[in-house]
Design a protein around this motif. Structure first.
Motif, PDB file in Angstrom:
ATOM      1  N   LYS A  27      24.531  55.633  51.789  1.00  0.00           N
ATOM      2  CA  LYS A  27      24.298  57.023  52.195  1.00  0.00           C
ATOM      3  C   LYS A  27      24.722  57.986  51.079  1.00  0.00           C
ATOM      4  O   LYS A  27      24.074  59.010  50.843  1.00  0.00           O
ATOM      5  CB  LYS A  27      25.076  57.330  53.476  1.00  0.00           C
ATOM      6  CG  LYS A  27      24.539  56.611  54.697  1.00  0.00           C
ATOM      7  CD  LYS A  27      25.308  57.034  55.938  1.00  0.00           C
ATOM      8  CE  LYS A  27      24.760  56.348  57.177  1.00  0.00           C
ATOM      9  NZ  LYS A  27      25.467  56.753  58.394  1.00  0.00           N
ATOM     10  N   VAL A  28      25.818  57.663  50.399  1.00  0.00           N
ATOM     11  CA  VAL A  28      26.261  58.513  49.283  1.00  0.00           C
ATOM     12  C   VAL A  28      25.218  58.539  48.178  1.00  0.00           C
ATOM     13  O   VAL A  28      24.935  59.592  47.561  1.00  0.00           O
ATOM     14  CB  VAL A  28      27.623  58.002  48.759  1.00  0.00           C
ATOM     15  CG1 VAL A  28      28.015  58.757  47.488  1.00  0.00           C
ATOM     16  CG2 VAL A  28      28.696  58.171  49.827  1.00  0.00           C
ATOM     17  N   GLU A  31      22.382  60.800  49.244  1.00  0.00           N
ATOM     18  CA  GLU A  31      22.787  62.213  49.131  1.00  0.00           C
ATOM     19  C   GLU A  31      22.885  62.646  47.671  1.00  0.00           C
ATOM     20  O   GLU A  31      22.578  63.797  47.318  1.00  0.00           O
ATOM     21  CB  GLU A  31      24.138  62.391  49.837  1.00  0.00           C
ATOM     22  CG  GLU A  31      24.065  62.205  51.355  1.00  0.00           C
ATOM     23  CD  GLU A  31      25.421  62.257  51.987  1.00  0.00           C
ATOM     24  OE1 GLU A  31      26.424  62.397  51.228  1.00  0.00           O
ATOM     25  OE2 GLU A  31      25.518  62.154  53.236  1.00  0.00           O
ATOM     26  N   LYS A  34      19.421  63.387  46.417  1.00  0.00           N
ATOM     27  CA  LYS A  34      18.960  64.678  46.946  1.00  0.00           C
ATOM     28  C   LYS A  34      19.657  65.843  46.232  1.00  0.00           C
ATOM     29  O   LYS A  34      19.030  66.861  45.889  1.00  0.00           O
ATOM     30  CB  LYS A  34      19.265  64.726  48.451  1.00  0.00           C
ATOM     31  CG  LYS A  34      18.748  65.980  49.159  1.00  0.00           C
ATOM     32  CD  LYS A  34      19.030  65.900  50.647  1.00  0.00           C
ATOM     33  CE  LYS A  34      18.514  67.145  51.343  1.00  0.00           C
ATOM     34  NZ  LYS A  34      19.152  68.377  50.864  1.00  0.00           N
ATOM     35  N   ALA A  35      20.948  65.694  45.980  1.00  0.00           N
ATOM     36  CA  ALA A  35      21.677  66.765  45.278  1.00  0.00           C
ATOM     37  C   ALA A  35      21.165  66.912  43.832  1.00  0.00           C
ATOM     38  O   ALA A  35      21.050  68.039  43.322  1.00  0.00           O
ATOM     39  CB  ALA A  35      23.171  66.451  45.283  1.00  0.00           C
ATOM     40  N   THR A  70      15.481  55.736  46.693  1.00  0.00           N
ATOM     41  CA  THR A  70      15.921  56.429  47.912  1.00  0.00           C
ATOM     42  C   THR A  70      15.190  55.897  49.131  1.00  0.00           C
ATOM     43  O   THR A  70      15.784  55.682  50.199  1.00  0.00           O
ATOM     44  CB  THR A  70      15.698  57.938  47.758  1.00  0.00           C
ATOM     45  OG1 THR A  70      16.433  58.419  46.634  1.00  0.00           O
ATOM     46  CG2 THR A  70      16.151  58.671  49.000  1.00  0.00           C
TER      47      THR A  70
END
Length: 625
Positions: A27-28, A31, A34-35, A70
């Protein structure tokens, strides 16, 4: 690819198979991608606003690998989330029917473990086909679980059981589709709950006048327990149903809620009425504590412990009320605090009364009048329990002490008296009854002179023994009377009645007479048996000793000292065929030959007497034999 290395270094695959919470790296990584894209877009917009040289990079070239990785991570997250949701099935193997679905889930997980490629390699498209196959298998498993849930709720026998099963399924089934199906089961259970309400209502109307009371429960507490059990049967499910707001807002629920309120109100009022009636009866139950300790049965005269059972019932009711959390009046609590005292006094009195009856029952009818002063002394010690002492008296302990002391003293007296009567009086009487006054050895025959001399010696010896026995009985009677007169008691003004004492001595005088009589009868029977046996004489001939009709009596032997003069009785009927003295089966008496040593005796070998015109057909009423 640094994210992939991070996930692999953290044991991504194995960690997800063990537990989802301990491996957040996937999950990290999502994220982070996405960041990264958001910062790239922000920097591009800032340059566009300032002007000058802009970002002219190929975004597809930059983010293609990010996007592919992803997507792979999202699929893996979905896969392992699904595995984690279904893994709770293995913790509920006690539910019958889940074994087959647990085995199917394990097969799906093992199939994922056996894949030979790297799951994080986003350029290998084989994973997409395996992921699609995984979803199909999971979908089939969901359909099986849904069918299992539907079958479990087809026959609902108990609302509580159905709600418990539903709660277990909610813990097991985490998938949205299955959860939605479980929410629909609430309505099915709630509609079945209406049948429970109607059943409880019918039970209440049927048994409200005579409720079934649990075993060993007091009446009032039993009725309250019955009402609370019915209320618990409908209240516990309603509490769970009320937490579901969507269910309570449904139109079909209003009728069920109305029925529940009606039945619950009736049960609560039922409990309240019984509780109030019990409070009003407390003072009436406490009146039993003012009763005397002992009472006498009006018909049998037997002493009974006068403890009102209503007091113990009040104590038990109070205990149950306290367990129920119901308010208990102060009067009932006061009685409850004295429970141990009441039980102790009741047990002590019951034991003492039982021992008193046992001691009195040991007394013989001939001895009981002699110890009447001692019995009256004991009755005087017991008498306060019949009138003065009640269950609230302060000196009950002293009364019990006096009761025990008096009973112990009376029991010791009775024991000593019975010991004297049994081991010294009755034993000697039994010995006299079993004594033979003639010696008839089976291996020896006698001439007339030998018989007379042998019997004279034996009779003298037996007479001495009988005299000793008679003297022992006399002394025992005197010792018994002396013991009764001198034994300590408090009512010294009461003395032994002389008339009762004379009756007592007369009784044992008759017993001595009967013992000598039985001894004589046994001796005569032994002689009759010996003379009537084969070989005693020739058939048809009688053994007889010729003598004159008149019998001369010599000086009495020592035996007459142990036989009172009023016992001496004889009858000498004449023989029908000869002038010798014939002895019949009823007139033969050994007193003539034992006590006074007569000079003649006629013994017939035939035991049946021959008729004689001067003889009566049966023994006279004054005959001791």
């Amino acid at each position: 690819m640094g994210c992939a290395q991070c996930c692999m270094s953290a044991g991504f695959f194995e960690a997800f198979l063990v537990t989802w919470q301990t491996s957040p790296h996937a999950k990290v990584s999502v994220e982070l991608a996405k960041a990264y894209r958001d910062h790239y877009k922000l920097a591009k917009d800032e340059l566009a606003a300032v002007g000058g040289r802009q970002f002219d990079f190929d975004e597809q070239a930059i983010f293609m690998k990010f996007d592919l990785f992803t997507k792979r991570l999202n699929k893996l997250i979905d896969m392992f989330t699904t595995i984690h949701q279904f893994s709770t099935l293995e913790q509920h193997t006690h539910i019958e029917g889940l074994e087959q679905m647990i085995r199917a889930l394990n097969n799906i997980i093992d199939d994922v473990k056996r894949k030979p490629y790297d799951l994080l390699d986003c350029f290998k498209t084989q994973f997409d086909r395996d992921f699609l196959e995984f979803n199909v298998n999971i979908h089939d498993l969901e359909i099986q679980l849904q069918g299992f849930v539907n079958r479990s709720f087809e026959n609902i026998t108990s609302t509580d059981h159905a709600l418990g099963l539903l709660a277990q399924f909610q813990l097991i089934l985490q998938r949205d589709m299955l959860r939605n199906d479980l929410e629909n089961k609430y309505l099915v259970i709630f509609q079945n709950y209406f049948n429970d309400l109607e059943t409880v209502q019918r039970l209440y109307e049927k048994h409200k006048h005579a409720p079934p009371i649990p075993r060993n429960a007091p009446p009032v507490a039993g009725c309250i327990m019955w009402a609370r059990q019915l209320l618990r049967r409908i209240e516990s499910p309603m509490i769970k149903f009320s937490q579901n707001k969507n269910l309570m807002a449904a139109k079909e629920s209003k009728k069920i809620v109305k029925t529940y309120n009606k039945v619950a109100k009736a049960l609560i009022e039922f409990e309240t009425l019984w509780h109030q009636a019990w409070i009003r009866s407390i003072e009436q139950c406490k009146a039993g504590m003012a009763a005397p300790l002992l009472v006498q049965h009006p018909e049998t005269g037997k002493v009974l412990v006068n403890f009102d059972k209503e007091i113990m019932q009040l104590i038990r009711e109070t205990k149950y009320m306290q367990r129920f959390g119901i308010a208990v009046p102060e009067g009932a609590q006061t009685v409850l605090l004295q429970e141990e005292k009441f039980k102790f006094y009741y047990n002590e009195l019951s034991y003492l009364v039982h021992q008193h009856d046992r001691v009195i029952a040991q007394l013989k009818a001939t001895i009981k009048p002699l110890i009447r002063p001692h019995l009256e002394d004991m009755e005087h010690k017991i008498s306060p329990g019949f009138s003065m002492l009640t269950w609230t008296s302060m000196n009950i302990d002293g009364y019990l002490h006096r009761f025990k002391q008096g009973l112990s003293r009376l029991e010791e007296l009775v024991r000593k008296v019975l010991d004297l009567a049994d081991n010294r009086v009755e034993m000697n009487l039994r010995t006299i009854r079993s004594t033979l006054l003639v010696e008839l050895p089976g291996d020896r025959s006698f001439t007339y002179d030998e018989f007379v001399s042998t019997q004279a010696k034996f009779q003298k010896k037996q007479a001495e023994q009988l005299q000793i026995r008679n003297e022992e009985v006399r002394r025992s009677i005197e010792d018994l009377v002396m013991l009764i007169r001198t034994y300590p008691r408090e009512n010294h003004e009461v003395v032994v009645n002389d008339e009762e004492l004379q009756l007592f001595k007369r009784h044992y005088s008759r017993q001595m007479y009967q013992a000598v009589l039985e001894c004589t009868q046994k001796s005569l029977a032994a002689m009759k048996k010996r003379l009537g046996s084969k070989g005693a004489c020739e058939p048809g001939r009688a053994a007889a000793i010729s003598c004159p009709r008149q019998c001369l009596l010599r000086k009495p032997s020592p035996f007459h000292h142990c036989v009172p003069w009023r016992w001496w009785w004889w009858r000498w009927p004449a023989c029908a065929s000869c002038p010798v003295l014939a002895v019949s089966h009823w007139s033969l008496t050994l007193c003539c030959c034992l006590a006074f040593e007569p000079l003649c005796l006629c013994l017939l070998s035939n035991p049946a007497p021959r008729p004689h015109p001067l003889l009566p057909p049966s023994p006279p009423s004054s005959c001791p034999l």
